[in-house]
Design an enzyme around this catalytic site. Structure first.
Site, short mmCIF file in Angstrom:
data_model
loop_
_atom_site.label_atom_id
_atom_site.label_comp_id
_atom_site.label_asym_id
_atom_site.label_seq_id
_atom_site.Cartn_x
_atom_site.Cartn_y
_atom_site.Cartn_z
N CYS A 38 -55.84 -66.99 -94.22
CA CYS A 38 -56.59 -65.88 -94.81
C CYS A 38 -57.90 -65.68 -94.07
CB CYS A 38 -56.83 -66.12 -96.30
SG CYS A 38 -57.88 -67.55 -96.64
N CYS A 43 -49.38 -69.21 -86.43
CA CYS A 43 -49.93 -69.62 -87.72
C CYS A 43 -50.85 -68.53 -88.26
CB CYS A 43 -50.70 -70.94 -87.58
SG CYS A 43 -49.72 -72.27 -86.85
N CYS A 85 -64.34 -87.45 -74.16
CA CYS A 85 -65.71 -87.30 -73.67
C CYS A 85 -66.57 -86.64 -74.75
CB CYS A 85 -65.74 -86.48 -72.39
SG CYS A 85 -67.39 -86.22 -71.71
N CYS A 107 -51.48 -68.89 -97.71
CA CYS A 107 -52.40 -69.42 -96.70
C CYS A 107 -52.21 -70.93 -96.63
CB CYS A 107 -53.84 -69.07 -97.06
SG CYS A 107 -55.05 -69.79 -95.94
N CYS A 157 -58.38 -98.88 -76.68
CA CYS A 157 -57.53 -97.67 -76.61
C CYS A 157 -57.81 -96.94 -75.31
CB CYS A 157 -57.79 -96.80 -77.82
SG CYS A 157 -56.79 -95.31 -77.83
N CYS A 197 -57.08 -90.51 -69.98
CA CYS A 197 -56.84 -91.94 -69.96
C CYS A 197 -57.96 -92.61 -69.18
CB CYS A 197 -55.48 -92.23 -69.34
SG CYS A 197 -55.14 -94.00 -69.10
N CYS A 230 -80.62 -88.90 -71.44
CA CYS A 230 -80.50 -88.06 -72.64
C CYS A 230 -79.25 -87.19 -72.51
CB CYS A 230 -81.76 -87.20 -72.84
SG CYS A 230 -82.05 -85.99 -71.52
N CYS A 256 -74.43 -91.79 -58.16
CA CYS A 256 -73.83 -92.84 -58.98
C CYS A 256 -74.24 -92.76 -60.43
CB CYS A 256 -74.19 -94.21 -58.42
SG CYS A 256 -75.97 -94.59 -58.42
#
Length: 1113
Positions: free
Chosen positions: A771, A768, A939, A748, A934, A947, A851, A877
């Site tokens: 276990c 891939c 998000c 594993c 960067c 980008c 919120c 907006c």
């Protein structure tokens, strides 16, 4: 004919017939040859080479009386006819589809071939040598039957059938060949052939018979003596040889003597003369009525010696004194009379008796042809629907083959009306008339116009062509006296046919009503029939309820008494069945053991099989019990008392008795299976290796004994860490030991432990494998603590779920895998996040600005109030709602804030950059952050990675862009993206804006801070994404911003006005842009640098700018 010449003639005929039959396969083509071979005067062993004819005859007729021998011979003829069909089918070029097999459950096969001795031996000679469960078949290696061998055997079967048929008819030319085999039949035929037919006339006329019929032997072919009638005075031309009346037929076999219809019927009824062929006498002049002299003769009156037409006969004999005169109806005779001689079936070629209506072999009607039978079978109704008998019109069930009343076959056509014998007249003494139904041949009485039997209308209501009555009106003694010069006429038979039909109709209707009433009460027709035989006229259903149990007990007691008497007496004596003081009936020994115990169910089955006969039921019951005891004995159950008790408890059923007898034997096995003690584990080092292999086969359903030995050998290897179940599962995959070891040793990548392949799990998107425990923990943590887009492979982080199509297919298959490994609360949370992810694709879905709550906005107004925090924001907006935004567009409101809001003016360009922050292209969530730093932005709401300068997605693996083979994290940026323009110096960006006439700021706004940059940006601190001010040192002439954010401000103006930065590209930047956009950059041979630069610039500017680049003004 000598024996040598007969043998040579037989061989010649045999060779010719075998050749014809082998090529055509038709029995009609060799009919004449078969008849010749059957009539050849040779002993049976010399005539038949392959068939053991004498053995078959002795096996089927040994130890029986005359009637049983005749019945056995008839069954033998039917069986030989079916075997002949099998042979013809094999030699026919167009063989049937299923010619290779013969099924034992075929009703025709059971009733014919399987009911005689030696039938299966003939099939074996045909080539059906392979014994199967349900029948016989040709061996697999045989592709075609041996046509010559089958033809020779079929020819002998046909000849044998023809000879047996002639023996039954009494017309065999060499009966002495069968005298030693079937002496009772041959002796009886000899006695019959020596008899002289005596016409049924009055006693005072018998003295004239010797003069009319004096026997004179005539030598026939084959040496048989035939008695033919002779007369002292030859009759005149046209007169009957017996009665002297007008003749209509002439028999060439009887020295061409003429006969009328009535005398021909009586004279040729004898078996020795039944096959004579008669010809019609062609009268050159038609006889006319003796009264009118015009109309042809319809009837001849022997009392008044008149030949009358139809109308004159009715008028003349309507007088009371002439009403009882005996008349003979004259009907046109046929050229040959097949109805008065043996006839051959058109379907199976069997020669039947003269009076037979149905063929004795295939049960087809006399007038049916092969073509009509085929057509009738094609248009026959479904076997599951009711069918109406064409003879008696009774409606039968779809599963029945024979009619319940008249027992005629289902496909039989309506039998033709039999030719009427000469009758004295159509009027009875009472003056009533009768007519025969053309459908069921029932005699009805006038004035009825509908048949009382089948309810069919009369076909001739006028009564012109009605048949003559079968009843004869009694006349006075004076009228019975024969007229002088007229030979006596035999009296017609009394009309017993009508009485028989009436009795058959009444009995049949009564039986049908009783059966229908019994079926409503759940009683079978067999029980009704047997009860009628025993009830003595009472209701059979009531008798079955009240008396049958006592009768069954009596049958059981009688059977037990017979058994005890047999055991008590001498073993060689016969059994006696005594009931109610009746005479003892002999029965054979039926030893079923002492103390026989019988059940009512067995007694009832035996009673029904015996048709209600108690004595036969007792014998049948003992025979059945003896057969069942022998079968149980052959299965290994030797205890007689236990077998009898088991049969009694099971009601005589063998399956139930076997269950009761096997239960004690399986008791230890049942206790071990259903006991509470655990099953001992399989020890691979146990000395009894075969026992361990058997347990492996029983418990794990391994495919072979070798696989079991392979399991034990793998478990016996040193340093074994895998379990028995893992080894069994791997051995089922393959018998290769090296491959099995690879299946059992898998590491594993998460916990680095060794597991078998069966305990590893992988996603459908990659190869891939991890276990089960690591798989469960990874996705449990991802569901609880991470975003839905983080639920990828823990090894390769695949797949790239930024692709919407790939994301949908990935989560649909992942849901099936997580359903069985996650806990219920975690799985519910996973479904909740999937639901939120699907809602975000709805264009009406909004994230709250204040919120993290999201909801669907059904309204069309700009002001939206969050359902969670109750705060308002703009739906377009995504800014906090202010009263000044009312009745203003988002652009107008932003312009108003720049001009009138002091706080906004104080923030200067930092507020501008905040208002033109980052908007997620996937969920449209707005971040009040700058694009500096960067460019790879993730998000926090939907985990979409893009980008921040051009909104193009970031790919973790190879993307779908043509000519892109980059496997790592990357994105494709347009040339106007901040990703490239952030490397330009501010003066160069300002030069581009000045060249295109776009204004920009260099001084900070009034009151703005100039020490440090206050623009908000997303920072990664200790693995957490935190929003905080930039804090970098500001530079003069950059509007109070740091150099990084001032460049971002200038680039936002370039993007807002859709300016192309290629206008300032040098030659090196143009070639790099051509490489990114896959544009040809080859320089011409004589092209200078300026022209080359202008050409590349034109080609690069033809490539459009970024479609997703934010262009807010």
């Amino acid at each position: 004919m000598s024996s040598g010449s007969a043998s040579e003639q037989l061989e010649e005929v045999r060779r010719r017939a075998e050749s014809i039959l082998a090529s055509s396969g038709s029995a009609q083509d060799v009919k004449a040859e078969v008849q010749t071979m059957a009539s050849t005067p040779l002993p049976l062993p010399e005539k038949y080479r392959q068939l053991g004819v004498e053995t078959m005859l002795r096996e089927n007729t040994a130890g029986r009386n005359k009637q049983e021998v005749l019945d056995s011979l008839r069954r033998l003829v039917k069986a030989l006819s079916v075997l002949e069909k099998y042979g013809c089918n094999l030699t026919n070029p167009a063989r049937p589809k299923y010619w290779r097999n013969v099924k034992h459950n075929n009703p025709t096969f059971k009733r014919t071939v399987d009911s005689i001795e030696g039938g299966r031996r003939v099939l074996f000679l045909f080539g059906y040598t392979n014994q199967q469960i349900d029948g016989l078949s040709f061996p697999e290696e045989v592709t075609e039957p041996d046509a010559e061998k089958v033809a020779a055997l079929t020819l002998e079967v046909m000849t044998f059938r023809a000879e047996v048929d002639m023996v039954l008819q009494g017309t065999h030319p060499q009966p002495e060949f069968f005298k030693d085999i079937i002496p009772s039949v041959i002796q009886q035929d000899t006695l019959v052939s020596d008899a002289v037919p005596i016409l049924p006339v009055e006693e005072h006329q018998k003295k004239d018979i010797p003069q009319a019929l004096s026997p004179s032997p005539t030598q026939l072919q084959g040496g048989q003596q035939l008695l033919t009638p002779t007369t002292d005075d030859p009759p005149a031309v046209g007169d009957c040889n017996l009665c002297g009346g007008p003749s209509s037929l002439v028999c060439p076999s009887c020295e061409k003597k003429p006969f009328c219809d009535a005398c021909d019927d009586f004279f040729h009824r004898h078996p020795a003369r039944a096959n004579h062929k008669r010809d019609k006498i062609q009268n050159t002049k038609q006889e006319t009525c003796s009264i009118c002299g015009i109309s042809p003769v319809h009837a001849q009156c022997f009392t008044c010696a008149q030949s009358l037409c139809l109308n004159c006969d009715k008028l003349f004999h309507s007088h009371p004194d002439r009403k009882g005169h005996s008349r003979n109806v004259i009907t046109p005779a046929k050229t040959s009379s097949p109805s008065l001689s043996p006839w051959e079936c058109a379907h199976c070629t069997t020669v039947n008796e003269m009076r037979a209506v149905l063929c004795t072999t295939c049960e087809r009607p006399r007038l049916a042809t092969a073509a009509s039978n085929v057509q009738e079978s094609l248009v026959s109704v479904s076997p599951n629907t009711e069918w109406q008998c064409k003879s008696c019109t009774v409606m039968n069930q779809g599963s029945s083959i024979l009619c319940e009343v008249c027992e005629r076959p289902r496909l039989a056509t309506r039998p033709p009306a039999p030719s009427m014998l000469s009758s004295p007249g159509s009027l009875s003494e009472s003056g009533t008339k009768q007519w025969m139904c053309q459908f069921c041949t029932f005699e009805n009485t006038k004035p009825a116009l509908v048949c009382v039997m089948c309810n069919q209308p009369c076909k001739d209501p006028a009564g012109v062509s009605l048949p003559q009555s079968l009843q004869q009106t009694p006349t006075s003694a004076a009228k019975d006296q024969p007229q002088p010069g007229v030979k006596p006429k035999p009296k017609p038979r009394v009309g017993m046919e009508m009485k028989r039909q009436m009795m058959m109709r009444d009995d049949g209707l009564s039986l049908i009503n009783q059966i229908r009433e019994a079926e409503k009460r759940g009683v079978s027709p067999e029980e009704v029939y047997a009860a009628i035989c025993m009830s003595g006229g009472s209701n059979p259903c009531d008798w079955l309820t009240s008396e049958l149990p006592h009768l069954l007990d009596e049958i059981c007691a009688m059977a037990a008494s017979v058994q005890l008497n047999y055991k008590a007496g001498d073993s060689g004596t016969q059994l006696e069945v005594v009931r109610d003081g009746q005479e003892a009936e002999r029965s054979g020994p039926n030893d079923t053991g002492g103390g026989v115990k019988l059940s009512r169910a067995e007694a009832k089955l035996a009673w029904l099989a015996a048709g209600g006969d108690t004595q036969r039921a007792v014998r049948q019951l003992l025979r059945d019990r003896q057969f069942k005891m022998r079968e149980l004995h052959s299965l290994g159950f030797r205890d007689v008392l236990r077998c009898e008790e088991a049969l009694r408890q099971s009601g005589g059923e063998m399956r139930g008795a076997l269950s009761l007898l096997q239960r004690p034997l399986l008791e230890q096995f049942h206790q071990r299976i259903w006991g509470e003690q655990p099953e001992p584990p399989i020890d691979p080092k146990h000395p009894d290796k075969q026992r361990m292999c058997r347990r492996l086969l029983a418990l794990y359903e391994l495919p072979s004994w070798g696989r079991c030995e392979l399991v034990l050998s793998l478990l016996q290897e040193p340093d074994v860490t895998y379990s028995l179940e893992d080894v069994v599962h791997a051995v089922k995959e393959s018998p290769d030991k090296d491959f099995i070891r690879r299946l059992l040793n898998n590491e594993c990548p998460c916990c680095l432990c060794i597991f078998p392949r069966s305990k590893m799990q992988s996603l459908t998107s990659c190869q891939c494998s991890v276990c089960h425990e690591c798989f469960r923990q990874h996705f449990t943590i991802a569901v609880r603590d991470k975003h839905i887009r983080d639920m990828v492979c823990p090894v390769c982080s695949g797949p790239d779920i930024n692709d919407p199509e790939l994301m949908d297919s990935y989560f649909s298959t992942l849901d099936i895998q997580l359903r069985v490994c996650l806990e219920s609360d975690v799985y519910d949370l996973f479904h909740k996040k999937l639901t939120e992810q699907a809602l975000m694709k709805d264009p009406k879905f909004l994230w709250c600005y204040h919120c993290t709550y999201g909801f669907i906005n059904e309204g069309d107004q700009l002001k939206v109030t969050c359902l969670s925090c109750q705060k308002s924001f703009c739906a377009q907006c995504k800014k906090p709602w202010e009263p000044q935004h009312q009745d203003l567009s988002c652009e107008q409101f932003q312009q108003w804030k720049r001009e009138n809001d002091p706080e906004y003016q104080r923030q200067g360009l930092a507020g501008y950059l905040r208002d033109n922050g980052i908007t997620c292209p996937s969920c449209r969530f707005v971040y009040a952050l700058t694009k500096g730093g960067c460019m790879h932005f993730s998000c926090s709401q939907c985990r979409y990675q893009f980008c921040s300068g051009c909104n193009n997605p970031y790919h973790k693996t190879v993307c779908k862009t043509p000519q892109c083979n980059f496997p790592g994290l990357h994105a494709h940026h347009p040339r106007d993206c901040l990703f490239y323009l952030r490397d330009w110096e501010p003066p160069r960006l300002q030069h581009l804006l000045q060249k295109c006439g776009v204004e920009f700021n260099t001084d900070p706004s009034d009151g703005a801070q100039t020490d440090a940059c206050c623009v908000m940006e997303q920072k990664d601190e200790a693995g957490q994404q935190i929003d905080s001010p930039c804090g970098a040192q500001t530079q003069p002439g950059q509007a109070g911003l740091c150099e990084k954010h001032y460049r971002e401000y200038l680039v936002s103006l370039i993007n807002a006005h859709s300016l192309d930065p290629a206008l300032l590209y040098d030659l090196q930047e143009l070639t790099r842009a051509c490489d990114r956009h896959q544009v040809d950059k080859q320089k011409g041979e004589a092209e200078d640098d300026n022209a080359y630069h202008a050409r590349l610039l034109k080609k690069v500017m033809e490539v459009p700018l970024g479609e997703k680049v934010p262009r807010n003004k």
